[in-house]
Design an enzyme around this catalytic site. Structure first.
Site, short mmCIF file in Angstrom:
data_model
loop_
_atom_site.label_atom_id
_atom_site.label_comp_id
_atom_site.label_asym_id
_atom_site.label_seq_id
_atom_site.Cartn_x
_atom_site.Cartn_y
_atom_site.Cartn_z
N GLU A 150 0.84 -1.21 0.00
CA GLU A 150 0.00 0.00 0.00
C GLU A 150 0.87 1.24 0.00
O GLU A 150 1.99 1.23 0.51
CB GLU A 150 -0.96 -0.03 1.20
CG GLU A 150 -0.29 -0.22 2.56
CD GLU A 150 0.23 1.04 3.17
OE1 GLU A 150 -0.26 2.11 2.78
OE2 GLU A 150 1.12 0.97 4.04
N PHE A 151 0.32 2.31 -0.58
CA PHE A 151 1.05 3.58 -0.63
C PHE A 151 0.15 4.69 -0.09
O PHE A 151 0.09 5.79 -0.64
CB PHE A 151 1.52 3.86 -2.06
CG PHE A 151 2.42 2.79 -2.61
CD1 PHE A 151 3.77 2.76 -2.27
CD2 PHE A 151 1.93 1.77 -3.41
CE1 PHE A 151 4.62 1.75 -2.74
CE2 PHE A 151 2.76 0.76 -3.90
CZ PHE A 151 4.11 0.75 -3.56
N LEU A 152 -0.59 4.36 0.95
CA LEU A 152 -1.57 5.31 1.50
C LEU A 152 -0.92 6.20 2.56
O LEU A 152 -0.25 5.69 3.45
CB LEU A 152 -2.73 4.55 2.16
CG LEU A 152 -3.36 3.41 1.37
CD1 LEU A 152 -4.38 2.68 2.23
CD2 LEU A 152 -4.00 3.95 0.10
N ARG A 153 -1.16 7.49 2.45
CA ARG A 153 -0.69 8.40 3.50
C ARG A 153 -1.79 8.58 4.52
O ARG A 153 -2.94 8.79 4.14
CB ARG A 153 -0.34 9.78 2.93
CG ARG A 153 0.93 9.81 2.11
CD ARG A 153 0.97 11.07 1.28
NE ARG A 153 -0.21 11.13 0.40
CZ ARG A 153 -0.54 12.17 -0.34
NH1 ARG A 153 0.19 13.28 -0.30
NH2 ARG A 153 -1.61 12.15 -1.11
N PHE A 251 7.32 16.39 -1.01
CA PHE A 251 8.25 15.89 0.02
C PHE A 251 9.53 16.72 0.11
O PHE A 251 10.60 16.21 0.41
CB PHE A 251 8.51 14.39 -0.16
CG PHE A 251 7.37 13.58 0.41
CD1 PHE A 251 6.13 13.59 -0.22
CD2 PHE A 251 7.50 12.88 1.59
CE1 PHE A 251 5.05 12.92 0.33
CE2 PHE A 251 6.43 12.20 2.15
CZ PHE A 251 5.19 12.22 1.51
N GLY A 255 11.31 20.52 7.90
CA GLY A 255 10.62 20.47 9.19
C GLY A 255 11.52 19.94 10.28
O GLY A 255 12.75 19.92 10.14
N CYS A 262 5.53 4.67 9.63
CA CYS A 262 6.06 4.00 8.43
C CYS A 262 7.52 4.35 8.13
O CYS A 262 8.36 3.45 8.07
CB CYS A 262 5.19 4.36 7.23
SG CYS A 262 3.47 3.96 7.53
C1 UGA Z 1 4.03 7.19 4.26
C2 UGA Z 1 4.07 7.22 2.72
O1 UGA Z 1 3.98 8.57 2.27
C3 UGA Z 1 2.91 6.41 2.14
O2 UGA Z 1 3.02 6.37 0.72
C4 UGA Z 1 2.99 4.99 2.68
O3 UGA Z 1 1.93 4.18 2.20
C5 UGA Z 1 2.91 5.04 4.20
O4 UGA Z 1 4.02 5.83 4.69
C6 UGA Z 1 3.01 3.62 4.70
O5 UGA Z 1 4.05 2.98 4.47
O6 UGA Z 1 2.03 3.11 5.23
P1 UGA Z 1 2.64 8.49 6.15
O7 UGA Z 1 3.52 7.78 7.14
O8 UGA Z 1 1.18 8.52 6.37
O9 UGA Z 1 2.84 7.86 4.68
O10 UGA Z 1 3.14 10.00 6.12
P2 UGA Z 1 3.85 10.99 5.09
O11 UGA Z 1 2.88 11.93 4.55
O12 UGA Z 1 4.67 10.23 4.11
O13 UGA Z 1 4.84 11.77 6.10
C7 UGA Z 1 5.86 11.08 6.83
C8 UGA Z 1 6.65 12.06 7.67
O14 UGA Z 1 7.44 12.92 6.85
C9 UGA Z 1 5.77 12.99 8.53
O15 UGA Z 1 6.38 13.16 9.79
C10 UGA Z 1 5.76 14.28 7.75
O16 UGA Z 1 5.53 15.41 8.55
C11 UGA Z 1 7.18 14.28 7.17
N1 UGA Z 1 7.29 15.10 5.95
C12 UGA Z 1 6.66 14.71 4.80
C13 UGA Z 1 8.06 16.24 5.97
O17 UGA Z 1 8.66 16.61 7.01
N2 UGA Z 1 8.18 16.97 4.82
C14 UGA Z 1 7.58 16.61 3.68
O18 UGA Z 1 7.74 17.33 2.65
C15 UGA Z 1 6.78 15.46 3.66
#
Ligand code: UGA
Length: 477
Positions: A150-153, A251, A255, A262
């Site tokens: 899965e690739f769900l955020r 991405f 931050g 994940c």
């Molecule tokens: C991530 C992946 O994006 C999904 O594709 C994947 O399916 C999921 O893991 C998983 O393996 O189940 P998620 O953990 O929900 O999703 O969160 P993200 O949106 O990827 O963010 C991860 C972390 O990176 C957060 O702490 C977020 O704040 C940080 N982040 C993200 C940043 O600091 N900067 C960004 O530009 C993007």
């Protein structure tokens, strides 16, 4: 086709409900009976955009139901396994005990011709291992095992399911391939790419995608440090990098370090499973180490800027690991707050969704119903999660209620100009002292915008990107 989904955490629940919404009959199975009965009553068990209406809709149409009774699996043509694969703290590897346990428990109920789909994020080789367990438990059974990562955020999981960039199916036989084609026809008809590969490639691609995204975030965080030292502005640098189609804008939001259930888990697991195979995943190893040290440095930064925090009162806005979720797993806040407390600070906190989950993990924090209430009498405000509503708080309102002047904006949500106009000291990420966060100006090509210049005045460029940048990608002035 009848589908069973074992595990109704965020992946299993969203997958099951979205399949049910497309018309498949779905049995959601979870050993937690309370969870099942809440779901059967239409109560969302996690905070996720659009979840409750989706749940109610599929229950009403009787396309989904939830049970702790594994025997319903005997009806299923496809059984998705979506149980947790947390980090084994001793080895750093993915702990597959829950997955193995479920496979053994469900084996007696599987019907002939079934496809068992591994949805959990697992190291390469796990699908084959699952097939081995099943062969041993049910030598009589005709089955296949397939990978469907899965690739769900979190926070946009339903949207991500319905508008996926790709659906990856790792199959080793034609029967599994045909079932995936039938299962995902609804989404393929709407333009989603269905990609077939081996189970090993599917497993590897999931770890690779998460590790790459974690590395991208860590890279821009490193550029943020460089901007601070050199007098640059990381918001501009990220926007300008993102205009390169080979890099892309997503991405690249600097931050306090990545968190969640994940990225930290999957990067560690990739490093460990690579090491087991004799490969030094040095880039991913460096990503993990850089992110860990960043979280520590964020606490040190607050302590140093305040000249120590003994007896200081700090309001923390945002505890969840990112906006849109009540999940606090591996959130930066869980690392940072105890460090500030150890150094003598008292913490007043607010989060729109994550306070009840966080209260169990963060002792001696006082919790408040609003951000402004948390800020009352504080020496500093520390913003850790990018909830959009925080960006709407007028800095002047914070200034009125605080006793100190520091606003640590670790997600660059606030406008530097507004914060200083309110008389506060804006400590943001990746902005050198002499830069002041001025606007990025973009001039479009004459043929596209008749020579109009877009001046992104007074607001951080991230509010406009990527849409504004995509609209006028040609000339940077
Ligand atoms: C991530 C992946 O994006 C999904 O594709 C994947 O399916 C999921 O893991 C998983 O393996 O189940 P998620 O953990 O929900 O999703 O969160 P993200 O949106 O990827 O963010 C991860 C972390 O990176 C957060 O702490 C977020 O704040 C940080 N982040 C993200 C940043 O600091 N900067 C960004 O530009 C993007």
């Amino acid at each position: 086709m009848i589908v069973a989904v074992v595990g109704t955490g965020y992946v299993g629940l969203i997958t099951g409900l979205c399949l049910a919404d497309a018309g498949f009959r779905v049995h959601g199975i979870d050993r937690n009976e309370v969870l099942c009965s809440r779901l059967n009553s239409g109560i969302a068990t996690i905070h996720e955009a659009g979840l409750e209406p989706l749940l109610k809709r599929v229950l009403r149409r009787e396309f989904a139901s939830f049970t702790s009774d594994l025997s319903v699996i005997s009806e299923a043509d496809m059984v998705f396994v979506a149980v947790g694969t947390p980090t084994d703290e001793r080895t750093g590897e993915a702990d597959l005990s829950a997955l193995r346990g479920v496979v053994v428990e469900m084996a007696p109920f599987l019907k002939s011709g079934v496809t068992v789909v591994v949805k959990s994020t697992v190291p390469v080789g796990t699908n084959r291992a699952v097939a081995g367990i099943l062969r041993e438990a049910r030598p009589d059974l005709d089955f296949s095992v397939a990978s469907n990562p899965e690739f769900l955020r979190e926070g946009s999981a339903i949207q991500d399911f319905n508008h996926a960039d790709r659906i990856v199916c790792g199959v080793s036989d034609e029967a599994a391939r045909r079932k995936f084609t039938a299962l995902y026809a609804h989404w393929v008809a709407r333009g989603t790419t269905l990609a077939f590969t081996s189970p090993e490639n599917a497993e590897l691609s999931k770890y690779a995608a998460n590790a790459f995204l974690a590395m991208k975030v860590t890279f821009i965080n490193e550029m943020a440090d460089l901007c601070e030292a050199a007098g640059g502005d990381v918001e501009h640098v990220a926007a300008l990098m993102g205009m390169d189609a080979r890099i892309g804008r997503s991405f690249l939001q600097a931050g306090p370090g990545y968190g969640g259930s994940c990225f930290p888990k999957d990067t560690n697991a990739l490093v460990s499973s690579a090491a087991k195979l004799g490969v030094d995943a040095s880039l991913v190893r460096a990503t993990v180490a850089a992110n860990e040290s960043r979280k520590r440095r964020m606490a040190e930064r607050v302590i140093a800027a305040l000249g120590g925090v003994a007896d200081k009162r700090i309001a923390v806005l945002g505890i969840a690991f990112k906006a849109g979720t009540d999940d606090v797993r591996d959130s930066v806040s869980l690392e940072l707050l105890p460090r500030l407390q150890e150094a003598g600070a008292s913490i007043r906190a607010h989060d729109p969704k994550a306070m009840s989950a966080a209260a169990k993990l963060l002792p001696d924090v006082s919790w408040h119903e609003s951000a402004l209430e948390a800020a009352v009498g504080c020496d500093a405000v520390l913003l850790l999660t990018d909830w959009p509503d925080y960006a709407l708080i007028p800095p002047v309102a914070l200034a009125k209620t605080m006793r100190g002047k520091h606003l640590f904006d670790f997600r660059n949500l606030f406008s530097a100009a507004e914060v200083s106009a309110a008389g506060l000291l804006h400590v943001s990420i990746g902005r050198g002292a002499d830069v002041g966060g001025g606007p990025l100006e973009i001039e479009s090509a004459p043929q596209q915008q008749e020579g109009a210049a877009i001046h992104l005045l007074g607001r951080p460029v991230r509010e406009f990107a990527p849409q504004a940048l995509e609209a006028a990608p040609s000339v940077v002035g």
